[in-house]
Design an enzyme around this catalytic site. Structure first.
Site, PDB file in Angstrom:
ATOM      1  N   GLU A  71     106.782 -16.387  53.126  1.00  9.99           N
ATOM      2  CA  GLU A  71     107.428 -15.269  53.818  1.00  9.99           C
ATOM      3  C   GLU A  71     106.921 -15.246  55.254  1.00  9.99           C
ATOM      4  O   GLU A  71     105.837 -15.727  55.544  1.00  9.99           O
ATOM      5  CB  GLU A  71     107.176 -13.955  53.073  1.00  9.99           C
ATOM      6  CG  GLU A  71     105.733 -13.572  52.915  1.00  9.99           C
ATOM      7  CD  GLU A  71     105.348 -12.483  53.876  1.00  9.99           C
ATOM      8  OE1 GLU A  71     106.197 -11.645  54.180  1.00  9.99           O
ATOM      9  OE2 GLU A  71     104.213 -12.495  54.341  1.00  9.99           O
ATOM     10  N   SER A 140      94.327 -19.309  48.801  1.00 12.50           N
ATOM     11  CA  SER A 140      93.646 -18.445  47.848  1.00 12.50           C
ATOM     12  C   SER A 140      94.117 -18.812  46.448  1.00 12.50           C
ATOM     13  O   SER A 140      95.184 -19.393  46.282  1.00 12.50           O
ATOM     14  CB  SER A 140      93.969 -16.987  48.124  1.00 12.50           C
ATOM     15  OG  SER A 140      95.348 -16.779  47.932  1.00 12.50           O
ATOM     16  N   GLY A 144     100.582 -15.822  45.029  1.00 11.60           N
ATOM     17  CA  GLY A 144     101.615 -16.687  44.458  1.00 11.60           C
ATOM     18  C   GLY A 144     101.790 -17.961  45.255  1.00 11.60           C
ATOM     19  O   GLY A 144     101.848 -19.061  44.698  1.00 11.60           O
ATOM     20  N   THR A 145     101.851 -17.825  46.594  1.00 12.35           N
ATOM     21  CA  THR A 145     102.013 -19.010  47.439  1.00 12.35           C
ATOM     22  C   THR A 145     100.737 -19.840  47.398  1.00 12.35           C
ATOM     23  O   THR A 145     100.774 -21.054  47.221  1.00 12.35           O
ATOM     24  CB  THR A 145     102.306 -18.594  48.898  1.00 12.35           C
ATOM     25  OG1 THR A 145     103.334 -17.614  48.892  1.00 12.35           O
ATOM     26  CG2 THR A 145     102.760 -19.772  49.719  1.00 12.35           C
ATOM     27  N   ASN A 206      85.660 -13.378  48.020  1.00  9.28           N
ATOM     28  CA  ASN A 206      85.669 -12.315  49.028  1.00  9.28           C
ATOM     29  C   ASN A 206      84.533 -11.325  48.842  1.00  9.28           C
ATOM     30  O   ASN A 206      83.941 -10.861  49.798  1.00  9.28           O
ATOM     31  CB  ASN A 206      86.995 -11.552  48.996  1.00  9.28           C
ATOM     32  CG  ASN A 206      88.057 -12.246  49.821  1.00  9.28           C
ATOM     33  OD1 ASN A 206      87.740 -13.074  50.667  1.00  9.28           O
ATOM     34  ND2 ASN A 206      89.306 -11.923  49.577  1.00  9.28           N
ATOM     35  N   ASN A 228      86.935 -13.529  57.569  1.00 14.23           N
ATOM     36  CA  ASN A 228      87.460 -14.828  57.976  1.00 14.23           C
ATOM     37  C   ASN A 228      86.606 -15.476  59.045  1.00 14.23           C
ATOM     38  O   ASN A 228      86.459 -16.692  59.075  1.00 14.23           O
ATOM     39  CB  ASN A 228      88.906 -14.694  58.460  1.00 14.23           C
ATOM     40  CG  ASN A 228      89.844 -14.336  57.323  1.00 14.23           C
ATOM     41  OD1 ASN A 228      89.479 -14.472  56.158  1.00 14.23           O
ATOM     42  ND2 ASN A 228      91.031 -13.880  57.643  1.00 14.23           N
ATOM     43  N   GLU A 254      81.878 -39.109  52.548  1.00 12.35           N
ATOM     44  CA  GLU A 254      80.459 -39.100  52.233  1.00 12.35           C
ATOM     45  C   GLU A 254      80.078 -37.856  51.425  1.00 12.35           C
ATOM     46  O   GLU A 254      79.205 -37.908  50.572  1.00 12.35           O
ATOM     47  CB  GLU A 254      79.673 -39.113  53.542  1.00 12.35           C
ATOM     48  CG  GLU A 254      78.491 -40.039  53.535  1.00 12.35           C
ATOM     49  CD  GLU A 254      77.870 -40.148  54.918  1.00 12.35           C
ATOM     50  OE1 GLU A 254      76.693 -39.811  55.025  1.00 12.35           O
ATOM     51  OE2 GLU A 254      78.563 -40.548  55.859  1.00 12.35           O
TER      52      GLU A 254
END
Length: 449
Positions: A71, A140, A144-145, A206, A228, A254
């Protein structure tokens, strides 16, 4: 050259991507419009950053990255934000309707409409590389994506670029707080599908990062930007060896050689030190010994689990800044004597070390203090099985009642995929258990170290 292509999938992946590229640009003296002023070029002719940026004829530096979301809203912020001129418009790929926290939508229905476009763009980036080293995929587990589309993409990347390494940076669902009820479903489905395609997955949870922000940086209510930026420091430490020249340099392959004893056991735990606010840093020395010691504190880990309950299989220490091998050796020697660090008995205490002379960079107006040296520890420990066990338990509670399953089946999945994925996770837990079990029959002599 050993180029890496970063792929940022879904909202979490894209927002971490923003933080990472912001930091890379600062580290390499690249402006938000992609120009690198000549006076900023560090040491002249250091072109290791070409692993992450490609240079156009006009002297503009373009990230070797693709941002994908099903989206548009999140990527629209990139299109209008500070770094809008940095990226090629075709690197920012959006669909029209999102995956609605549904793995099946990301993997089957909505995902397959956009996958060819994404692969096409990745192919163009790959063709610009002289020696593509591999892919870094940010996503993540819960969305869903992030779950569905990533696993589809990983499958396709394995087909198109079989031997290239694929590393994941995955945001693991936090134990207490959750952004979606169906996180356990998505996480387990994506882990099962991606397990054989991923070479190494660095998990970040998180909640662990929230706690670090609260405790170490005194931020009362951390935002995703705070999280982040901290994650980007870790990613930067892991990739610093690819982007700068150092004394003991480590490349992508490595890592895997040193951290992954068996193909399935590829989930290292990341720990970063020093995470400290400017007010505190002013009063502390932060020697190599101190920051190395901090890495073995469960409080500084990026996933909630306790390595003191598990055994280490491998351990990688990546230092950056003002660090000399003599100090590192002394610090490690001290830790071996003091700490109750248990290695599995089939792996003698091996610490792999990388040193980069580029000191850590801080984002102006960020939360972290500017420090002389920092370390990121990547350790493969059996303790991370706790995280899987937690997730599996949540999955079981819901799946026993078949709650929410109809949403997945309605998008063309079969119920069998759930049980298959769950069995695979059970096998993964078992694998961790067996790896940690002593190879000798006697269990009592393991106490000496």
């Amino acid at each position: 050259m050993r180029e890496c292509i970063s792929i940022h999938v879904g909202q979490a992946g894209v927002q971490i991507g923003n933080a990472c590229w912001e930091l890379y640009c600062l580290e390499h003296g690249i402006q938000p419009d992609g120009q690198m002023p000549s006076d900023k070029t560090i040491g002249g002719g250091d072109d290791s950053f070409n692993t992450f940026f490609s240079e156009t004829g006009a002297g503009k530096h373009v990230p070797r990255a693709v941002f994908v979301d099903l989206e548009p809203t999140v990527i629209d912020e990139v299109r209008t934000g500070t770094y809008r001129q940095l990226f090629h418009p075709e690197q920012l790929i959006t669909g029209k309707e999102d995956a609605a926290n549904n793995y099946a939508r990301g993997h089957y229905t909505i995902g397959k409409e956009i996958i060819d476009l994404v692969l096409d763009r990745i192919r163009k980036l790959a063709d610009q590389c002289t020696g593509l080293q591999g892919f870094l995929v940010f996503h993540s587990f819960g969305g869903g994506t992030g779950s569905g589309f990533t696993s589809l993409l990983m499958e396709r990347l394995s087909v198109d670029y079989g031997k290239k390494s694929k590393l994941e940076f995955s945001i693991y669902p936090a134990p207490q707080v959750s952004t979606a009820v169906v996180e356990p479903y998505n996480s387990i489905l994506t882990t099962h599908t991606t397990l054989e395609h991923s070479d190494c997955a660095f998990m970040v949870d998180n909640e662990a990062i929230y706690d670090i922000c609260r405790r170490n940086l005194d931020i009362e209510r951390p935002t995703y930007t705070n999280l982040n930026r901290l994650i980007s420091q870790i990613v930067s430490s892991i990739t610093a060896s690819l982007r700068f020249d150092g004394a003991l340099n480590v490349d992508l392959t490595e890592f895997q050689t040193n951290l992954v004893p068996y193909p399935r056991i590829h989930f290292p735990l990341a720990t970063y030190a020093p995470v400290i606010s400017a007010e505190k840093a002013y009063h502390e020395q932060l020697t190599v010994a101190e920051i190395t010691n901090a890495c073995f504190e469960p409080a500084n880990q990026m996933v909630k689990c306790d390595p003191r309950h598990g055994k280490y299989m491998a351990c990688c220490l990546l230092y950056r800044g003002d660090v000399v091998p003599k100090d590192v050796n002394a610090a490690i020697a001290t830790i071996k004597t003091k700490r109750t660090i248990q290695f599995v008995d089939w792996c003698p205490t091996g610490f792999k070390v990388g040193i980069n002379y580029q000191p850590p960079t801080v984002v102006p107006g960020g939360d972290l203090a500017r420090v002389q040296r920092a370390v990121c520890m990547l350790s493969n420990t059996t303790a991370i099985a706790e995280a899987w066990a937690r997730l599996d338990h949540k999955f079981d509670l819901m799946y026993a009642k078949r709650a929410f399953v109809h949403w997945y089946v309605g998008e063309g999945m079969e119920e069998g995929e759930f049980s298959e994925a769950r069995e695979d996770m059970a096998a993964l837990e078992k694998d961790y258990e067996e790896v940690g079990a002593d190879s000798a029959e006697g269990d009592d002599e393991g106490e000496e170290y």
